[in-house]
Design an enzyme around this catalytic site. Structure first.
Site, short mmCIF file in Angstrom:
data_model
loop_
_atom_site.label_atom_id
_atom_site.label_comp_id
_atom_site.label_asym_id
_atom_site.label_seq_id
_atom_site.Cartn_x
_atom_site.Cartn_y
_atom_site.Cartn_z
N GLU A 7 0.82 -1.17 0.00
CA GLU A 7 0.19 0.12 -0.09
C GLU A 7 0.87 1.14 0.06
O GLU A 7 1.79 1.18 0.81
CB GLU A 7 -0.96 0.12 1.30
CG GLU A 7 -1.71 -1.28 1.17
CD GLU A 7 -2.96 -1.24 2.10
OE1 GLU A 7 -3.23 -0.51 3.03
OE2 GLU A 7 -3.98 -2.13 1.97
N CYS A 31 3.56 8.44 1.38
CA CYS A 31 3.83 7.64 2.39
C CYS A 31 4.10 6.03 1.55
O CYS A 31 3.31 5.45 0.91
CB CYS A 31 2.83 7.29 3.30
SG CYS A 31 3.33 6.03 4.70
N CYS A 57 5.29 -4.38 16.24
CA CYS A 57 4.60 -3.38 17.14
C CYS A 57 3.28 -3.82 17.45
O CYS A 57 2.67 -4.19 16.80
CB CYS A 57 4.86 -2.01 16.78
SG CYS A 57 6.53 -1.65 16.25
#
Ligand code: SF4
Length: 371
Positions: free
Chosen positions: A96, A129, A140
């Site tokens: 993505e 991004c 995480c």
């Protein structure tokens, strides 16, 4: 030129492209023409590089060369203008990439000119991004991408290709349009260091995005922070901190068991900042887990003496994540304590929450939602 299976030109350096031209019996400047065609002009097939002789374009096609842009498989648009792209790679995997018009609100205070220019079109600056791996191994506990595990590293061409595909989709003209790139999508860039750095150099030399307009975020791969500091051409550095002491950080980010806060903060202190550059620490606030006044004071203490700013991000919740978003007052209290301690702190606006494009939410949501 020998027969080859499908092979991407994106990701190859000027020297490598010159080698391809020479192997085909062409003068070496043809390599430069290919380089300009695929990076600066962002053409989508060798056939479109119109300054190459027709016969050479045919030779490239016969040898199996393609530009190798990822295919935009799906595009989601959020109410705030954010666009999330699902990019299909040649082997059927996907990643993505996110387009955020007007930046992400996190650039202020880093000495850049971002945000100062006049409004000249629907957006006057934007941030892309980009992903560096398919999935992520860092695990995480507050991150949706982590649920995927890591499938593989992206090649330099696949990293650059995401950016070129979005720039083309948005009709961006460089260098007139102000575009920032953040390596904060899926994956840990410093666990794919060589391909990430090769992509950076191609973006600077080829596509025309200045290194000062790029930021890479790491969860804290300490040896690579030192390597990165020694690079002659490099983006700015952001460290994903997210906790104010080792107990908490090891719980939230297992990578902290390998490189604890002492090692991480030593690397941050040693990092050779350029004039007017600041290090960024990112801190995702999890309700009543890492967002207390004490946590804020500990963060200020950790950062003392480092030319840095802190970006605060209230958690973007998602399916499978066991934490909650803090109330706005807790976020503001955290910010006030940092500022009072002399640490510049900014609250980042969540972007594209309604389409799962916000920080820590990049993953195959399509896969997730249908699972
Ligand atoms: S926050 Fe970043 S480093 Fe951590 S698991 Fe998610 S993608 Fe990986």
């Amino acid at each position: 030129m020998s027969e080859a299976k499908e092979r991407s030109l994106l990701g190859l350096t000027l020297q490598e492209l010159t080698g391809i031209a020479e192997e085909a019996g062409q003068p070496s400047y043809r390599g430069h023409q290919i380089f300009e065609g695929i990076y600066r002009r962002r053409l989508e097939s060798p056939e479109q590089i119109s300054n190459l002789p027709h016969s050479f374009r045919g030779q490239l096609a016969d040898a199996g060369f393609t530009v190798g842009l990822p295919k935009i498989e799906k595009k989601f648009s959020a109410a705030d203008g954010t666009g999330r792209y699902l990019m299909a790679l040649v082997d059927g995997q996907s990643v993505e990439t996110v387009w955020m018009p007007e930046g992400d609100g996190g650039e202020a205070g880093d000495g850049s000119e971002a945000g100062k220019e006049e409004e000249s079109r629907a957006w006057n600056r934007a941030t892309i991004c980009v992903s560096s791996q398919v999935g992520c191994a860092v695990d995480c506990q507050f991150c949706l991408t982590a649920l995927l595990g890591v499938k593989r590293n992206l090649s330099a061409g696949e990293i650059v290709g995401q950016i070129c595909a979005v720039l083309n989709d948005r009709n961006v003209l460089l260098p007139q349009d102000r575009v920032n790139v953040v390596f904060m999508g899926m994956g840990e860039p410093f666990l794919n260091y060589d391909n990430f750095m090769k992509a950076v150099r191609l973006l600077v030399e080829g596509v025309g995005i200045a290194e000062s307009r790029m930021t890479v975020s790491t969860a804290g791969i300490v040896p690579r922070i030192y390597d990165f500091g020694a690079e002659p051409v490099r983006p700015k550095l952001a460290i994903s901190l997210n906790a104010s002491n080792d107990d908490l950080r090891s719980r939230l980010m297992p990578i902290n068991r390998k490189w604890n806060l002492e090692k991480l903060m030593a690397a941050a202190r040693d990092f050779p900042l350029r004039a007017r550059e600041r290090l960024t620490f990112e801190y995702v606030l999890l309700n009543e887990v890492n967002d207390s006044a004490r946590n804020a004071r500990e963060v200020a203490e950790l950062i003392r003496g480092i030319r840095a700013k802190v970006n605060l991000i209230a958690l973007n919740t998602g399916p499978g994540i066991a934490f909650e978003t803090p109330a706005e007052e807790r976020v503001l209290q955290f910010q006030r304590i940092l500022i009072a301690a002399g640490v510049p702190a900014f609250v980042r606006r969540p972007r594209g929450r309604d389409i799962f494009a916000a920080c820590g939410q990049l993953k195959r949501t399509v896969e997730l939602q249908t699972a």
